[in-house]
Write an enzyme that holds these catalytic residues in place. Structure first.
Site, PDB file in Angstrom:
ATOM      1  N   GLY A  67       0.662  -0.994  -0.039  1.00  0.00           N
ATOM      2  CA  GLY A  67       0.331  -0.189   0.516  1.00  0.00           C
ATOM      3  C   GLY A  67       1.369   1.039   0.132  1.00  0.00           C
ATOM      4  O   GLY A  67       2.280   1.228  -0.497  1.00  0.00           O
TER       5      GLY A  67
ATOM      6  N   ARG B 111      14.691  -3.559   5.655  1.00  0.00           N
ATOM      7  CA  ARG B 111      14.833  -4.441   4.789  1.00  0.00           C
ATOM      8  C   ARG B 111      16.392  -5.067   3.948  1.00  0.00           C
ATOM      9  O   ARG B 111      16.720  -6.186   3.805  1.00  0.00           O
ATOM     10  CB  ARG B 111      14.087  -3.892   3.178  1.00  0.00           C
ATOM     11  CG  ARG B 111      12.611  -4.074   3.349  1.00  0.00           C
ATOM     12  CD  ARG B 111      12.344  -3.455   1.689  1.00  0.00           C
ATOM     13  NE  ARG B 111      10.692  -3.429   2.259  1.00  0.00           N
ATOM     14  CZ  ARG B 111      10.066  -3.306   0.946  1.00  0.00           C
ATOM     15  NH1 ARG B 111      10.889  -2.412  -0.108  1.00  0.00           N
ATOM     16  NH2 ARG B 111       8.939  -3.511   1.220  1.00  0.00           N
TER      17      ARG B 111
END
Length: 511
Positions: A56, A274
């Site tokens: 999103g 990440r």
């Protein structure tokens, strides 16, 4: 390389030309106050990374959240290389962006009491990811904006059309060549996405190979942060994928899924940035382990209801994520670098702007915070449109070049990029990569972009964010050359041009 004669698309003379019909290109076109031309390699939204975004859009709209907290998380993920002014501007624009998209008809999910439903993703201190249609957020946003573009008469969409060259007049953009012909214009906006498809096993659409960046580089445009390539920690590691590898969204880990190996042991923090998670998985796999995402017990509900698109991708290779751990591996996913731009989207070449992943304004630094890309794409497109409102782009009458060189983009670089400019890098491998690429960079776009990534990675001796040098010798080296600015702890961002490739020549016909 071959020379081709071009048709003249005179009906589009003086109109701004937007190269790319992903979210950044659509946003630019919709926010402009004048007629424009939008180039789409296929149908609008096809082959756009925006359409594939699962998680999103990040925005501080929760009751316990604020743009300041969002900015702090972005800066922390960026490992000292974010531009704080840009970060603050974009995170401050988050709530307004969500309001605009709601007004335009994007069906963001809501809770039972009609508040926006928010996902938590890695390295975010608050749940702040607005989403739509489960794990098909990008597709929902794009569908809404494409319909709006189709209903806006001042926007001309040229389908199956790509940018093939930039042409200068008096040191500025005077025209562009496209696969359909030449357009005389003083304003070109590159919104063509990233370079992920150059890497084997990437999550990126096959069209995201950086060809427009190569065109800009051959025109002398400055690129920046090219060494920072983000590998998503959890791509689906099952089945044969000759093209794009399916992604297992960050939101799955945010919902409680655990990273485990074949013994069931958890070996890393799932919600770390990440780059940290990707390196942990890569290191564990190098030790001979298999890695899985165990999502069999999510507190928010059944996996298939929360993530229907990912469920379908798993079922396609015979995996039921509600009954089995899902095999995963890191995959090239996002490029933090690109065409160097300022806070208006302007590049170093007058008349050329860039937006979205193709540009680099300093938001992401050395490592992108999850779900900031859709926000940046929308906002940076708006910035470009606003800047163009104050600029006169008419009276451009550049003559069509007699012939234009069409450069190839056929040299295969995927395996060598993964091996030498992937998650783990060292000087010997990067030098070998540059040596292999050097005969091909003059007139092959893939080779040129791969070489610019490799050269930037070789220049940056210090590990930072997504750029990890196994042979980090930063303490013994002088500061990196060509620094434009220093940020935070004094770390340097690196600009690079074609002429920084010591072996590279720039034939006149390539410009």
């Amino acid at each position: 390389m071959k020379a081709e004669n071009m048709d003249i698309l005179s009906r589009y003379t003086d109109l701004p030309v937007i190269a790319g019909a992903g979210l950044a290109g659509l946003s630019t076109a919709l926010h402009l106050d004048r007629p424009c031309v939008l180039l789409s390699a296929g149908l609008p939204g096809d082959n756009a990374a925006s359409s594939l975004a699962q998680g999103g859009l990040a925005a501080a709209v929760g009751p316990d959240d604020s743009p300041g907290l969002h900015a702090a998380d972005t800066m922390a993920a960026g490992a000292g290389l974010c531009d704080p002014v840009i970060v603050n501007r974009i995170t401050a624009a988050g709530p307004r962006t969500v309001e605009t998209l709601l007004e335009w008809g994007v069906p963001f999910a809501r809770t039972s009491d009609n508040a926006l439903s928010l996902h938590l993703e890695a390295a975010h201190s608050r749940p702040r990811i607005v989403y739509a249609n489960g794990d098909a957020s990008g597709a929902a946003i794009m569908k809404t904006l494409i319909a709006r573009v189709r209903n806006t008469s001042r926007i001309t969409v040229l389908e199956n059309t790509e940018l093939t060259g930039l042409h200068m007049e008096n040191g500025a953009i005077g025209g562009v060549s496209t696969s359909q012909g030449f357009i005389s214009t003083r304003a070109c906006i590159i919104a063509s996405g990233g370079i992920g498809a150059l890497y084997t096993g990437a999550t990126s659409p096959m069209g995201c190979s950086g060809s427009a960046l190569a065109i800009a580089a051959r025109a002398g445009v400055e690129l920046i942060d090219m060494e920072f390539t983000q590998f998503h920690p959890t791509a689906l590691d099952a089945g044969a994928y000759p093209g794009r590898r399916p992604l297992i969204s960050e939101a799955v880990r945010g919902a409680g899924a655990r990273l485990v190996d074949e013994t069931g042991k958890n070996f890393t923090d799932e919600l770390a940035p990440r780059d940290v998670v990707a390196r942990a998985i890569a290191a564990h796999q190098q030790e001979g382990h298999k890695v899985f995402l165990d999502a069999r017990s999510l507190s928010a509900g059944p996996f298939s209801q929360l993530f229907p698109g990912i469920t379908a991708a798993c079922f396609a290779v015979g995996i039921n994520p509600e009954e089995q751990p899902v095999p995963v591996r890191p995959a090239m996913h996002y490029h933090m670098g690109g065409i160097a731009t300022d806070g208006r989207g302007r590049s170093s070449l007058p008349g050329l702007w860039a937006a979205g992943e193709a540009g680099c304004n300093g938001l992401h630094g050395a490592n992108r915070l999850a779900s900031n890309s859709l926000l940046e794409a929308f906002v940076s497109g708006e910035w470009v449109a606003r800047d163009l409102k104050g600029i006169r782009t008419g009276a451009g009458k550049m003559a069509c070049p007699a012939s234009v060189a069409r450069l190839s983009a056929s040299f295969t670089v995927g395996n060598m990029l993964m091996q030498h400019a992937g998650i783990l890098r060292n000087a010997a491998g990067l030098k070998q990569l540059l040596q292999t690429l050097s005969p091909h960079t003059d007139c092959d776009q893939n080779a040129l972009i791969a070489a610019l990534v490799a050269q930037a990675a070789l220049n940056r001796h210090q590990s930072r964010g997504s750029h990890y040098r196994a042979d980090d010798v930063s303490a013994a080296r002088p500061p990196m050359h060509k620094s434009k600015e220093s940020f935070g702890d004094g770390a340097l961002r690196q600009t690079i041009t074609v002429r920084d490739l010591t072996f590279a020549k720039v034939p006149e016909q390539c410009l």
